[in-house]
Design an enzyme around this catalytic site. Structure first.
Site, PDB file in Angstrom:
ATOM      1  CG  MET A  61      -1.882  -1.215   1.143  1.00  0.00           C
ATOM      2  SD  MET A  61      -3.370  -1.023   2.117  1.00  0.00           S
ATOM      3  CE  MET A  61      -2.698  -0.858   3.733  1.00  0.00           C
ATOM      4  CG  HIS A 113       8.932   0.339   5.718  1.00  0.00           C
ATOM      5  ND1 HIS A 113       9.164  -1.011   5.785  1.00  0.00           N
ATOM      6  CD2 HIS A 113       7.630   0.514   6.052  1.00  0.00           C
ATOM      7  CE1 HIS A 113       8.072  -1.631   6.178  1.00  0.00           C
ATOM      8  NE2 HIS A 113       7.103  -0.729   6.331  1.00  0.00           N
ATOM      9  CG  HIS A 131       7.130  -2.135   1.928  1.00  0.00           C
ATOM     10  ND1 HIS A 131       7.072  -1.035   2.723  1.00  0.00           N
ATOM     11  CD2 HIS A 131       5.893  -2.693   1.962  1.00  0.00           C
ATOM     12  CE1 HIS A 131       5.857  -0.909   3.230  1.00  0.00           C
ATOM     13  NE2 HIS A 131       5.122  -1.906   2.790  1.00  0.00           N
ATOM     14  CE  LYS A 173       3.761  -4.648  10.590  1.00  0.00           C
ATOM     15  NZ  LYS A 173       2.926  -3.724  10.662  1.00  0.00           N
ATOM     16  CG  ASP A 174       0.718  -6.969   8.339  1.00  0.00           C
ATOM     17  OD1 ASP A 174       0.283  -6.402   9.346  1.00  0.00           O
ATOM     18  OD2 ASP A 174       1.367  -6.369   7.461  1.00  0.00           O
ATOM     19  CD  GLN A 179      -1.941  -8.646   4.770  1.00  0.00           C
ATOM     20  OE1 GLN A 179      -2.788  -7.784   4.844  1.00  0.00           O
ATOM     21  NE2 GLN A 179      -0.707  -8.388   4.369  1.00  0.00           N
ATOM     22  CB  VAL A 211      12.911  -5.497   8.137  1.00  0.00           C
ATOM     23  CG1 VAL A 211      14.150  -4.615   8.303  1.00  0.00           C
ATOM     24  CG2 VAL A 211      13.092  -6.445   6.957  1.00  0.00           C
ATOM     25  CB  SER A 260       4.774  -0.506  10.837  1.00  0.00           C
ATOM     26  OG  SER A 260       3.498   0.027  10.529  1.00  0.00           O
TER      27      SER A 260
END
Ligand code: PAF
Length: 251
Positions: free
Chosen positions: A8, A12, A15, A126-127, A130, A149, A158
């Protein structure tokens, strides 16, 4: 083969780790940037979601993206939306606090897969819920999870971290401290106690849930559960933060 990294935006290093992983698998890496309104139950959170498209293109390209795709709403949702549901897993923990959230995630991920037709897609651990829900979609696309990370003090990277105040930023590492302190505890009950007592040292942290679960069912873990994970979510300065860690390693 094409590997898709759905994001989205507000990219950082977390990603970038996903993109690097994708690039290690394929010469064709598509990074999608689409802030999906369907997964925000809170309009304010949607409006405040950080947006930095130019920087995103730079960071994605530096990490190895061969295409940065920024579709608009009509491209993702032309006409009537086919709403998918995330099933029972989507109603637990994160889904209890954010009832429409995971339905919105699976709906957009399905559209991204339909349009890009990737062989594989990469998501962050992290999610964690999900990631489990996307794996449970059982699409033909191979789903790859990449470890979180962290900042120097353990805080999970995040896009929302930039909204923390200076004091809030200092307090925020309590989540990782709690998980790391419980990580090697000999029993689930002791791990839970360590998590709860560590979190209670930080009054700025408003806990939503802090639990130790079975990684696949998201039911509360017992000592017999093979793959356990500590999951924590809450707010600091009104900013929602989540994190997770495997539990019971080394026993
Ligand atoms: O994790 C995210 O950034 C989003 O939930 C995703 C997977 C890109 C779907 O909008």
């Amino acid at each position: 083969m094409t590997v898709l990294v759905p994001t989205m935006g507000a990219l950082h290093k977390g990603h970038q780790a996903l993109i690097k992983r994708a690039r290690s698998m394929s010469k064709e890496v598509v990074v999608s940037i689409f802030v999906n309104p369907l997964q925000f139950e809170n309009k304010d959170d949607l409006e405040k979601y950080p947006r930095s498209p130019e920087r995103d293109i730079q960071l994605a390209t530096l990490a190895g993206a061969t295409e940065v795709w920024m579709p608009d709403y009509e491209e993702i949702y032309p006409g009537e939306i086919t709403h998918l549901t995330a099933g029972p897993l989507g109603k637990k923990f994160e889904g209890q606090s954010r009832p429409e959230h995971f339905d919105g995630v699976v709906t957009v991920v399905n559209r991204l897969f339909e349009i890009v037709k990737p062989t594989a897609a990469v998501f962050g651990e992290k999610d964690f819920q999900q990631l489990a829900i996307i794996k449970a979609m059982k699409s033909k696309v191979e789903i790859i999870g990449v470890p979180t990370v962290r900042e120097f003090d353990g805080l999970a990277l995040s896009s929302r971290n930039v909204r923390l105040t200076q004091d809030g930023r200092v307090s925020a590492n309590v989540i990782h401290r709690a998980l790391a302190a419980a990580h090697l505890a000999p029993t689930v009950a002791i791990a839970q106690e360590i998590i709860d007592s560590t979190l209670s040292t930080e009054p700025a942290f408003k806990c939503d849930y802090a639990a130790i679960i079975d990684e696949s069912s998201f039911e509360l873990a017992s000592d017999e559960t093979k793959h356990k994970r500590g999951i924590i979510a809450g707010w600091i300065d009104g900013v929602r933060l989540i994190d997770n860690m495997t539990m019971g390693q080394g026993r």
